[in-house]
Write a protein that holds these residues in place. Structure first.
Motif, PDB file in Angstrom:
ATOM      1  N   GLU A 177       0.827  -1.204   0.000  1.00 54.23           N
ATOM      2  CA  GLU A 177       0.000   0.000   0.000  1.00 54.23           C
ATOM      3  C   GLU A 177       0.865   1.260   0.000  1.00 54.23           C
ATOM      4  OE1 GLU A 177      -0.992   0.491   4.743  1.00 54.23           O
ATOM      5  OE2 GLU A 177      -2.183  -0.928   3.559  1.00 54.23           O
ATOM      6  N   LYS A 178       0.431   2.219  -0.786  1.00 52.93           N
ATOM      7  CA  LYS A 178       1.057   3.538  -0.850  1.00 52.93           C
ATOM      8  C   LYS A 178      -0.049   4.566  -0.599  1.00 52.93           C
ATOM      9  CE  LYS A 178       5.094   1.954  -2.425  1.00 52.93           C
ATOM     10  NZ  LYS A 178       6.388   2.129  -1.754  1.00 52.93           N
ATOM     11  N   ASN A 179      -0.064   5.158   0.573  1.00 53.01           N
ATOM     12  CA  ASN A 179      -1.110   6.118   0.919  1.00 53.01           C
ATOM     13  C   ASN A 179      -2.493   5.500   0.798  1.00 53.01           C
ATOM     14  OD1 ASN A 179      -2.183   8.614   1.693  1.00 53.01           O
ATOM     15  ND2 ASN A 179      -2.414   9.286  -0.428  1.00 53.01           N
TER      16      ASN A 179
ATOM     17  N   GLU B  92     -10.240  -0.012   4.418  1.00 51.80           N
ATOM     18  CA  GLU B  92     -10.858   1.296   4.182  1.00 51.80           C
ATOM     19  C   GLU B  92     -10.783   1.690   2.714  1.00 51.80           C
ATOM     20  OE1 GLU B  92     -10.085   5.982   5.346  1.00 51.80           O
ATOM     21  OE2 GLU B  92      -9.415   4.400   6.721  1.00 51.80           O
ATOM     22  N   ASP B  93      -9.620   1.518   2.106  1.00 52.61           N
ATOM     23  CA  ASP B  93      -9.419   1.930   0.718  1.00 52.61           C
ATOM     24  C   ASP B  93      -9.381   0.760  -0.262  1.00 52.61           C
ATOM     25  OD1 ASP B  93      -9.107   4.726   1.333  1.00 52.61           O
ATOM     26  OD2 ASP B  93      -7.147   4.233   2.156  1.00 52.61           O
ATOM     27  N   TYR B  94      -9.079  -0.426   0.203  1.00 52.24           N
ATOM     28  CA  TYR B  94      -9.025  -1.589  -0.664  1.00 52.24           C
ATOM     29  C   TYR B  94      -9.223  -2.849   0.170  1.00 52.24           C
ATOM     30  CZ  TYR B  94      -4.306  -2.425   1.133  1.00 52.24           C
ATOM     31  OH  TYR B  94      -3.238  -2.677   1.949  1.00 52.24           O
TER      32      TYR B  94
ATOM     33  N   VAL C 232      -9.652  -5.267  -5.469  1.00 51.24           N
ATOM     34  CA  VAL C 232     -10.861  -4.463  -5.236  1.00 51.24           C
ATOM     35  C   VAL C 232     -10.481  -3.183  -4.505  1.00 51.24           C
ATOM     36  CG1 VAL C 232     -13.135  -4.400  -4.156  1.00 51.24           C
ATOM     37  CG2 VAL C 232     -12.278  -6.544  -5.139  1.00 51.24           C
ATOM     38  N   VAL C 233     -10.730  -2.041  -5.156  1.00 51.22           N
ATOM     39  CA  VAL C 233     -10.448  -0.743  -4.550  1.00 51.22           C
ATOM     40  C   VAL C 233     -11.762  -0.026  -4.279  1.00 51.22           C
ATOM     41  CG1 VAL C 233      -8.158  -0.516  -5.586  1.00 51.22           C
ATOM     42  CG2 VAL C 233     -10.157   0.313  -6.842  1.00 51.22           C
TER      43      VAL C 233
ATOM     44  N   LYS D  11      -4.816   7.607  -4.090  1.00 55.70           N
ATOM     45  CA  LYS D  11      -4.473   6.365  -3.417  1.00 55.70           C
ATOM     46  C   LYS D  11      -3.681   5.468  -4.374  1.00 55.70           C
ATOM     47  CE  LYS D  11      -7.040   7.603   0.105  1.00 55.70           C
ATOM     48  NZ  LYS D  11      -6.479   7.974   1.424  1.00 55.70           N
ATOM     49  N   GLU D  12      -2.848   4.616  -3.798  1.00 59.02           N
ATOM     50  CA  GLU D  12      -2.034   3.740  -4.640  1.00 59.02           C
ATOM     51  C   GLU D  12      -1.730   2.443  -3.915  1.00 59.02           C
ATOM     52  OE1 GLU D  12       2.477   3.608  -6.598  1.00 59.02           O
ATOM     53  OE2 GLU D  12       1.597   5.532  -5.978  1.00 59.02           O
ATOM     54  N   VAL D  13      -1.886   1.341  -4.630  1.00 63.16           N
ATOM     55  CA  VAL D  13      -1.439   0.037  -4.158  1.00 63.16           C
ATOM     56  C   VAL D  13      -0.661  -0.624  -5.288  1.00 63.16           C
ATOM     57  CG1 VAL D  13      -3.284  -0.337  -2.474  1.00 63.16           C
ATOM     58  CG2 VAL D  13      -3.626  -1.043  -4.844  1.00 63.16           C
ATOM     59  N   ILE D  14       0.279  -1.478  -4.928  1.00 58.96           N
ATOM     60  CA  ILE D  14       1.102  -2.157  -5.912  1.00 58.96           C
ATOM     61  C   ILE D  14       0.992  -3.667  -5.692  1.00 58.96           C
ATOM     62  CG2 ILE D  14       3.422  -2.499  -6.831  1.00 58.96           C
ATOM     63  CD1 ILE D  14       4.106   0.318  -5.912  1.00 58.96           C
TER      64      ILE D  14
END
Length: 238
Positions: free
Chosen positions: A80-82, A87-89, A110-111, A120-123
């Motif tokens: 997770e990045k920010n 909550e966000d994903y 799922v975001v 928001k960012e996830v990798i």
């Protein structure tokens, strides 16, 4: 003499067949998994979505030996990045099945619609395991290009910010763009937000109808947009 010739011919054919069998290609390398998305990032703009969740399907392709009746598994992790899990994903499982006889599987990331205006960012990262190695790490965008993209990670960016007007926004009818006006039009007219991305849907007749309907609505139900009352395009007030 004839028997000798026939024996020689038979021996020659046999040796030829053996030679052909030795040239048949078989998989002798490692079993490999890689992300098959052609680009290394996906952007989700919830400003154009009516739903509060969206699924990014990341395809994983595998190569190597396939044993009949035996499933293999790819392992992944989500960095997770920010963004905050839950909550966000939605959190991911640690591994996903590649069924027997299959050469791919899909990882559903799922975001969720952010509650603020931050990006928001996830990798998604592939993790090497006993089933698959990761030596196929990157690829070029086009043949001969120096621009490469990752085959072991996929970045997902998502936000709830309308940074610019959709391409079908007509300032003469709709007036100056604002996220609030866009949201109000979609809500009052019950128009899916994605409809504003379709030039064939947003023809001149529909644009005129929407604008005139919204002008009449705002005349009866004034809405403040910043420090001014929301209004439609100047063309309707001439």
């Amino acid at each position: 003499m004839n028997k000798t010739i026939l024996l020689c011919l038979a021996l020659t054919c046999l040796l030829s067949l053996v030679g052909c069998e030795q040239k048949i290609d078989t998989w002798s390398g490692q079993n490999v998994a890689y992300i098959n998305m052609e680009v290394d990032s996906t952007v989700v703009s919830f400003a154009y979505l009516d739903e509060d969740v969206d699924t990014v399907s990341v395809e994983i392709t595998v190569m190597g030996d396939v044993e009949e009746g035996v499933s293999r598994y790819v392992e992944v992790k989500l960095v997770e990045k920010n963004a905050t899990a839950g909550e966000d994903y939605e959190t991911l499982a640690e591994r996903y099945e590649v069924p027997s006889g299959e050469t791919s599987c899909v990882i559903p990331v799922v975001v969720k619609r952010p509650n603020d205006e931050s990006d928001k960012e996830v990798i998604l990262e592939l993790v090497e395991n006993n089933d698959f190695h990761l030596y196929y790490e990157d690829d070029v965008l086009t043949s001969g290009s120096a621009v490469v993209y990752s085959k072991t990670t996929h970045r997902i960016l998502f936000n709830n910010v309308m940074k610019e007007a959709p391409n079908t926004w007509n300032v003469y009818y709709f007036g100056t763009f604002s996220p609030l006006k866009f949201e109000t039009i979609c809500t009052v007219m019950e128009i899916p937000r994605t409809s504003f991305l379709s030039a064939s849907y947003m023809g001149s007749g529909r644009i005129s109808y929407i604008a005139n309907y919204m002008k009449a609505y705002l005349d009866e139900h004034p809405i403040m947009d910043g420090d001014k009352e929301m209004r439609m395009g100047d063309f309707l007030y001439q």
